[in-house]
Write an enzyme that holds these catalytic residues in place. Structure first.
Site, PDB file in Angstrom:
ATOM      1  N   ASN A   8      63.354  49.683  87.540  1.00 38.61           N
ATOM      2  CA  ASN A   8      62.712  49.927  87.134  1.00 38.61           C
ATOM      3  C   ASN A   8      62.998  50.353  85.456  1.00 38.61           C
ATOM      4  OD1 ASN A   8      60.118  52.097  86.442  1.00 38.61           O
ATOM      5  ND2 ASN A   8      59.374  50.746  88.298  1.00 38.61           N
ATOM      6  N   HIS A  11      61.641  55.942  83.661  1.00 34.83           N
ATOM      7  CA  HIS A  11      61.775  57.206  83.410  1.00 34.83           C
ATOM      8  C   HIS A  11      62.221  57.310  81.975  1.00 34.83           C
ATOM      9  CE1 HIS A  11      59.336  58.330  86.672  1.00 34.83           C
ATOM     10  NE2 HIS A  11      59.559  57.656  87.463  1.00 34.83           N
ATOM     11  N   HIS A  44      55.232  49.612  84.913  1.00 31.24           N
ATOM     12  CA  HIS A  44      54.340  50.667  85.893  1.00 31.24           C
ATOM     13  C   HIS A  44      53.582  50.910  84.689  1.00 31.24           C
ATOM     14  CE1 HIS A  44      52.063  52.683  88.582  1.00 31.24           C
ATOM     15  NE2 HIS A  44      51.025  51.775  87.719  1.00 31.24           N
ATOM     16  N   ARG A  46      51.121  52.250  83.907  1.00 34.36           N
ATOM     17  CA  ARG A  46      49.528  53.186  84.421  1.00 34.36           C
ATOM     18  C   ARG A  46      48.500  53.850  83.118  1.00 34.36           C
ATOM     19  NH1 ARG A  46      52.311  56.228  88.725  1.00 34.36           N
ATOM     20  NH2 ARG A  46      50.545  57.312  89.465  1.00 34.36           N
ATOM     21  N   ARG A  50      51.395  57.937  81.231  1.00 31.08           N
ATOM     22  CA  ARG A  50      52.397  59.017  81.290  1.00 31.08           C
ATOM     23  C   ARG A  50      53.580  58.476  80.440  1.00 31.08           C
ATOM     24  NH1 ARG A  50      52.602  60.072  87.497  1.00 31.08           N
ATOM     25  NH2 ARG A  50      50.335  60.143  87.448  1.00 31.08           N
ATOM     26  N   GLU A  71      54.380  46.030  86.678  1.00 28.19           N
ATOM     27  CA  GLU A  71      53.542  47.079  87.702  1.00 28.19           C
ATOM     28  C   GLU A  71      52.022  47.171  87.241  1.00 28.19           C
ATOM     29  OE1 GLU A  71      55.355  50.053  89.633  1.00 28.19           O
ATOM     30  OE2 GLU A  71      57.001  48.813  90.267  1.00 28.19           O
ATOM     31  N   THR A 102      53.838  56.611  92.641  1.00 30.18           N
ATOM     32  CA  THR A 102      53.321  55.891  94.002  1.00 30.18           C
ATOM     33  C   THR A 102      53.712  56.620  95.820  1.00 30.18           C
ATOM     34  OG1 THR A 102      53.510  54.207  91.707  1.00 30.18           O
ATOM     35  CG2 THR A 102      52.492  53.674  93.906  1.00 30.18           C
ATOM     36  N   GLU A 152      55.991  43.913  98.406  1.00 32.69           N
ATOM     37  CA  GLU A 152      56.931  44.481  98.383  1.00 32.69           C
ATOM     38  C   GLU A 152      56.618  45.648  98.479  1.00 32.69           C
ATOM     39  OE1 GLU A 152      58.492  45.215  94.245  1.00 32.69           O
ATOM     40  OE2 GLU A 152      58.750  47.895  94.732  1.00 32.69           O
ATOM     41  N   HIS A 188      61.166  52.109  96.125  1.00 30.76           N
ATOM     42  CA  HIS A 188      60.858  53.265  96.233  1.00 30.76           C
ATOM     43  C   HIS A 188      61.741  53.885  96.809  1.00 30.76           C
ATOM     44  CE1 HIS A 188      57.573  55.244  94.639  1.00 30.76           C
ATOM     45  NE2 HIS A 188      58.392  56.346  95.262  1.00 30.76           N
TER      46      HIS A 188
HETATM   47  N1  PXP Z   1      58.142  49.428  93.461  1.00 37.94           N
HETATM   48  C1  PXP Z   1      57.322  49.877  93.250  1.00 37.94           C
HETATM   49  C2  PXP Z   1      56.109  49.108  93.757  1.00 37.94           C
HETATM   50  C3  PXP Z   1      56.891  51.244  92.604  1.00 37.94           C
HETATM   51  O1  PXP Z   1      55.645  51.468  92.115  1.00 37.94           O
HETATM   52  C4  PXP Z   1      58.223  52.209  92.139  1.00 37.94           C
HETATM   53  C5  PXP Z   1      58.249  53.118  91.664  1.00 37.94           C
HETATM   54  O2  PXP Z   1      57.401  53.052  90.246  1.00 37.94           O
HETATM   55  C6  PXP Z   1      59.342  51.347  92.281  1.00 37.94           C
HETATM   56  C7  PXP Z   1      59.484  50.073  92.993  1.00 37.94           C
HETATM   57  C8  PXP Z   1      60.709  52.409  92.356  1.00 37.94           C
HETATM   58  O3  PXP Z   1      60.825  53.407  92.808  1.00 37.94           O
HETATM   59  P1  PXP Z   1      62.324  54.318  92.659  1.00 37.94           P
HETATM   60  O4  PXP Z   1      61.334  54.569  90.539  1.00 37.94           O
HETATM   61  O5  PXP Z   1      61.714  55.381  93.475  1.00 37.94           O
HETATM   62  O6  PXP Z   1      63.559  53.999  92.729  1.00 37.94           O
END
Ligand code: PXP
Length: 238
Positions: A8, A11, A44, A46, A50, A71, A102, A152, A188
Protein backbone atom coordinates in the site's frame (compact mmCIF):
# COMPACT_ATOMS: atom_id res chain seq x y z
CA UNK A 1 -0.64 -22.04 -1.47
CA UNK A 2 1.45 -18.96 -2.11
CA UNK A 3 1.00 -15.84 -0.05
CA UNK A 4 0.96 -12.62 -2.05
CA UNK A 5 2.23 -9.29 -0.76
CA UNK A 6 0.27 -6.19 -1.73
CA UNK A 7 2.15 -2.98 -0.97
CA UNK A 8 0.00 0.00 0.00
CA UNK A 9 1.60 3.26 -1.18
CA UNK A 10 -0.88 5.74 0.35
CA UNK A 11 1.61 7.25 2.73
CA UNK A 12 4.11 8.13 0.03
CA UNK A 13 1.30 10.43 -1.15
CA UNK A 14 0.78 11.64 2.44
CA UNK A 15 4.39 12.89 2.50
CA UNK A 16 4.05 14.40 -0.99
CA UNK A 17 0.89 16.26 -0.03
CA UNK A 18 2.51 17.69 3.09
CA UNK A 19 4.35 20.09 0.78
CA UNK A 20 1.93 20.28 -2.12
CA UNK A 21 4.41 19.42 -4.89
CA UNK A 22 5.18 16.25 -6.82
CA UNK A 23 7.70 14.59 -4.48
CA UNK A 24 7.85 11.85 -3.35
CA UNK A 25 5.90 10.30 -6.22
CA UNK A 26 3.67 7.37 -5.16
CA UNK A 27 3.77 5.94 -8.69
CA UNK A 28 7.57 5.79 -8.53
CA UNK A 29 7.22 3.99 -5.19
CA UNK A 30 4.77 1.54 -6.77
CA UNK A 31 7.20 0.78 -9.61
CA UNK A 32 10.00 0.28 -7.08
CA UNK A 33 7.75 -2.05 -5.06
CA UNK A 34 6.99 -3.98 -8.23
CA UNK A 35 10.73 -4.37 -8.90
CA UNK A 36 11.29 -5.47 -5.28
CA UNK A 37 8.86 -8.37 -5.68
CA UNK A 38 5.50 -6.99 -4.58
CA UNK A 39 2.68 -9.05 -6.05
CA UNK A 40 0.29 -6.13 -6.17
CA UNK A 41 -0.12 -2.45 -5.32
CA UNK A 42 -2.89 -1.12 -3.11
CA UNK A 43 -4.04 2.49 -3.05
CA UNK A 44 -6.95 4.06 -1.17
CA UNK A 45 -8.64 6.96 -2.92
CA UNK A 46 -10.34 8.59 0.03
CA UNK A 47 -13.29 10.89 -0.28
CA UNK A 48 -11.21 13.80 1.06
CA UNK A 49 -8.20 12.93 -1.19
CA UNK A 50 -5.90 13.29 1.79
CA UNK A 51 -3.24 11.08 0.21
CA UNK A 52 -3.87 9.31 -3.12
CA UNK A 53 -5.48 11.51 -5.78
CA UNK A 54 -7.50 10.70 -8.88
CA UNK A 55 -4.52 11.27 -11.19
CA UNK A 56 -2.40 8.80 -9.17
CA UNK A 57 -4.98 6.09 -9.85
CA UNK A 58 -4.89 6.84 -13.58
CA UNK A 59 -1.07 6.75 -13.62
CA UNK A 60 -1.00 3.50 -11.61
CA UNK A 61 -3.41 1.74 -13.96
CA UNK A 62 -1.25 2.82 -16.92
CA UNK A 63 2.19 2.12 -15.46
CA UNK A 64 1.94 -1.08 -13.43
CA UNK A 65 2.48 -4.63 -14.64
CA UNK A 66 1.26 -6.13 -11.36
CA UNK A 67 -2.40 -5.88 -10.25
CA UNK A 68 -3.79 -2.71 -8.70
CA UNK A 69 -6.15 -3.07 -5.76
CA UNK A 70 -8.22 0.10 -5.36
CA UNK A 71 -9.49 0.62 -1.83
CA UNK A 72 -12.72 2.56 -1.96
CA UNK A 73 -15.74 3.58 0.05
CA UNK A 74 -19.07 2.23 -1.20
CA UNK A 75 -20.24 5.49 -2.77
CA UNK A 76 -21.58 6.41 -6.18
CA UNK A 77 -18.61 8.72 -6.79
CA UNK A 78 -16.07 5.95 -6.14
CA UNK A 79 -18.02 3.47 -8.22
CA UNK A 80 -17.84 5.78 -11.25
CA UNK A 81 -14.07 6.19 -10.76
CA UNK A 82 -13.52 2.43 -10.36
CA UNK A 83 -15.55 1.57 -13.45
CA UNK A 84 -13.49 4.05 -15.46
CA UNK A 85 -10.09 3.05 -14.03
CA UNK A 86 -10.79 -0.71 -14.18
CA UNK A 87 -8.34 -1.83 -11.48
CA UNK A 88 -7.80 -5.57 -11.11
CA UNK A 89 -9.50 -5.48 -7.70
CA UNK A 90 -11.53 -3.18 -5.49
CA UNK A 91 -11.56 -3.47 -1.72
CA UNK A 92 -14.66 -1.97 -0.14
CA UNK A 93 -13.79 -0.15 3.08
CA UNK A 94 -15.83 1.94 5.50
CA UNK A 95 -14.80 5.57 5.51
CA UNK A 96 -15.29 8.30 8.03
CA UNK A 97 -13.94 11.74 7.25
CA UNK A 98 -12.68 12.36 10.77
CA UNK A 99 -10.80 9.06 11.21
CA UNK A 100 -7.01 8.95 10.96
CA UNK A 101 -7.06 5.57 9.23
CA UNK A 102 -9.65 2.89 8.45
CA UNK A 103 -10.79 2.06 11.97
CA UNK A 104 -12.88 -1.04 11.51
CA UNK A 105 -14.29 -3.40 8.93
CA UNK A 106 -17.33 -2.60 6.85
CA UNK A 107 -20.66 -3.80 8.18
CA UNK A 108 -21.46 -6.10 5.26
CA UNK A 109 -24.22 -7.72 7.29
CA UNK A 110 -25.95 -4.50 8.34
CA UNK A 111 -25.61 -2.60 5.06
CA UNK A 112 -26.57 -5.28 2.56
CA UNK A 113 -29.02 -3.12 0.57
CA UNK A 114 -26.59 -0.23 0.19
CA UNK A 115 -23.61 -2.45 -0.71
CA UNK A 116 -25.28 -4.91 -3.05
CA UNK A 117 -25.61 -2.66 -6.16
CA UNK A 118 -21.99 -1.50 -5.80
CA UNK A 119 -20.59 -5.02 -5.37
CA UNK A 120 -22.60 -6.29 -8.32
CA UNK A 121 -21.64 -3.37 -10.63
CA UNK A 122 -17.96 -3.90 -9.86
CA UNK A 123 -18.28 -7.65 -10.35
CA UNK A 124 -20.07 -7.16 -13.67
CA UNK A 125 -17.10 -5.06 -14.82
CA UNK A 126 -14.75 -7.96 -13.95
CA UNK A 127 -13.25 -6.11 -11.01
CA UNK A 128 -12.51 -8.58 -8.22
CA UNK A 129 -14.32 -7.29 -5.16
CA UNK A 130 -13.09 -7.81 -1.64
CA UNK A 131 -14.91 -6.75 1.51
CA UNK A 132 -12.71 -5.39 4.31
CA UNK A 133 -14.38 -6.97 7.35
CA UNK A 134 -13.80 -7.82 10.96
CA UNK A 135 -12.87 -11.50 11.52
CA UNK A 136 -16.47 -12.42 12.31
CA UNK A 137 -18.56 -15.21 10.72
CA UNK A 138 -21.60 -12.96 10.30
CA UNK A 139 -19.59 -10.58 8.15
CA UNK A 140 -18.17 -13.45 6.11
CA UNK A 141 -21.62 -14.89 5.46
CA UNK A 142 -22.85 -11.44 4.44
CA UNK A 143 -19.87 -10.90 2.10
CA UNK A 144 -20.60 -14.23 0.47
CA UNK A 145 -24.30 -13.34 0.12
CA UNK A 146 -23.31 -10.03 -1.48
CA UNK A 147 -21.44 -11.99 -4.16
CA UNK A 148 -17.94 -10.77 -3.25
CA UNK A 149 -15.34 -13.44 -4.11
CA UNK A 150 -12.81 -12.13 -1.56
CA UNK A 151 -12.71 -10.83 2.00
CA UNK A 152 -9.85 -8.95 3.60
CA UNK A 153 -9.74 -9.61 7.33
CA UNK A 154 -9.02 -6.51 9.41
CA UNK A 155 -5.90 -7.22 11.48
CA UNK A 156 -5.94 -3.89 13.35
CA UNK A 157 -7.09 -5.34 16.70
CA UNK A 158 -4.49 -8.11 16.37
CA UNK A 159 -1.77 -5.54 15.62
CA UNK A 160 -2.62 -3.70 18.84
CA UNK A 161 -2.48 -6.88 20.95
CA UNK A 162 -0.63 -9.60 19.04
CA UNK A 163 -0.20 -11.77 22.13
CA UNK A 164 -3.94 -11.98 22.85
CA UNK A 165 -6.87 -13.90 21.40
CA UNK A 166 -7.10 -11.83 18.21
CA UNK A 167 -4.85 -14.14 16.24
CA UNK A 168 -7.23 -17.02 16.99
CA UNK A 169 -10.18 -14.93 15.78
CA UNK A 170 -8.35 -14.31 12.51
CA UNK A 171 -7.40 -17.96 12.14
CA UNK A 172 -10.99 -19.10 12.79
CA UNK A 173 -12.38 -16.53 10.34
CA UNK A 174 -9.85 -17.56 7.68
CA UNK A 175 -10.79 -21.23 8.09
CA UNK A 176 -14.51 -20.49 8.01
CA UNK A 177 -14.28 -18.05 5.09
CA UNK A 178 -12.30 -20.51 2.98
CA UNK A 179 -14.80 -23.26 3.85
CA UNK A 180 -17.65 -21.21 2.33
CA UNK A 181 -15.60 -20.50 -0.80
CA UNK A 182 -14.18 -17.04 -0.10
CA UNK A 183 -10.61 -16.07 -0.98
CA UNK A 184 -9.01 -14.73 2.19
CA UNK A 185 -6.77 -11.67 2.45
CA UNK A 186 -5.69 -9.78 5.56
CA UNK A 187 -4.16 -6.47 6.47
CA UNK A 188 -3.82 -3.38 8.63
CA UNK A 189 -1.11 -2.58 11.12
CA UNK A 190 1.23 -5.41 10.07
CA UNK A 191 4.95 -5.00 10.82
CA UNK A 192 8.15 -7.08 10.79
CA UNK A 193 7.40 -8.00 14.42
CA UNK A 194 3.78 -9.15 14.07
CA UNK A 195 3.47 -10.44 10.49
CA UNK A 196 4.58 -14.05 10.95
CA UNK A 197 1.66 -15.45 13.00
CA UNK A 198 -0.75 -14.02 10.40
CA UNK A 199 1.34 -15.14 7.42
CA UNK A 200 1.38 -18.66 8.88
CA UNK A 201 -2.41 -19.03 8.58
CA UNK A 202 -2.64 -21.33 5.55
CA UNK A 203 -5.94 -20.06 4.13
CA UNK A 204 -4.67 -16.49 3.78
CA UNK A 205 -3.68 -15.76 0.19
CA UNK A 206 -2.66 -12.09 0.36
CA UNK A 207 -1.45 -9.53 2.89
CA UNK A 208 -1.80 -5.82 2.26
CA UNK A 209 0.80 -3.76 4.09
CA UNK A 210 1.49 -0.04 3.87
CA UNK A 211 2.21 2.31 6.74
CA UNK A 212 4.97 0.28 8.36
CA UNK A 213 6.79 -0.39 5.07
CA UNK A 214 6.74 3.26 4.04
CA UNK A 215 7.97 4.30 7.49
CA UNK A 216 10.68 1.65 7.49
CA UNK A 217 11.80 2.85 4.06
CA UNK A 218 13.12 6.01 5.76
CA UNK A 219 15.66 3.87 7.59
CA UNK A 220 16.49 0.95 5.30
CA UNK A 221 14.99 1.90 1.92
CA UNK A 222 11.74 0.70 0.38
CA UNK A 223 13.36 -2.06 -1.65
CA UNK A 224 15.04 -3.59 1.42
CA UNK A 225 11.89 -3.18 3.56
CA UNK A 226 9.74 -5.00 1.00
CA UNK A 227 12.28 -7.79 0.51
CA UNK A 228 12.57 -8.28 4.28
CA UNK A 229 8.76 -8.43 4.68
CA UNK A 230 8.57 -10.94 1.83
CA UNK A 231 11.28 -13.08 3.48
CA UNK A 232 9.42 -13.07 6.83
CA UNK A 233 6.20 -14.08 5.07
CA UNK A 234 8.02 -16.91 3.29
CA UNK A 235 9.62 -18.09 6.55
CA UNK A 236 6.21 -18.19 8.24
CA UNK A 237 4.87 -20.32 5.43
CA UNK A 238 7.60 -22.99 5.52
N1 PXP B 1 -5.97 -3.07 4.04
C1 PXP B 1 -6.91 -2.11 4.11
C2 PXP B 1 -8.29 -2.43 3.64
C3 PXP B 1 -6.60 -0.81 4.57
O1 PXP B 1 -7.55 0.13 4.63
C4 PXP B 1 -5.27 -0.55 4.94
C5 PXP B 1 -4.89 0.83 5.38
O2 PXP B 1 -5.08 1.72 4.34
C6 PXP B 1 -4.32 -1.57 4.83
C7 PXP B 1 -4.70 -2.84 4.40
C8 PXP B 1 -2.89 -1.36 5.16
O3 PXP B 1 -2.76 -1.02 6.50
P1 PXP B 1 -1.37 -0.46 7.03
O4 PXP B 1 -1.13 0.83 6.29
O5 PXP B 1 -1.60 -0.28 8.49
O6 PXP B 1 -0.32 -1.48 6.71
Amino acid sequence: MTLRLGVNIDHVATVRNARGGDNPDPVRAALLAQAAGADGITAHLREDRRHIRDEDIVALTRGLKIPLNLEMAATGEMLVIALKARPHAACIVPEKREERTTEGGIDAAGQYDRLQPIVSSLGAANIRVSMFVEPDRRQLDASKALGAPVVELHTGAYAHAPAGAERDRIRDAAEYGASIGLEIHAGHGLTFDNVKPIAAIPQIRELNIGHFLIGEAIFIGLDTAIRKMRALMNEART
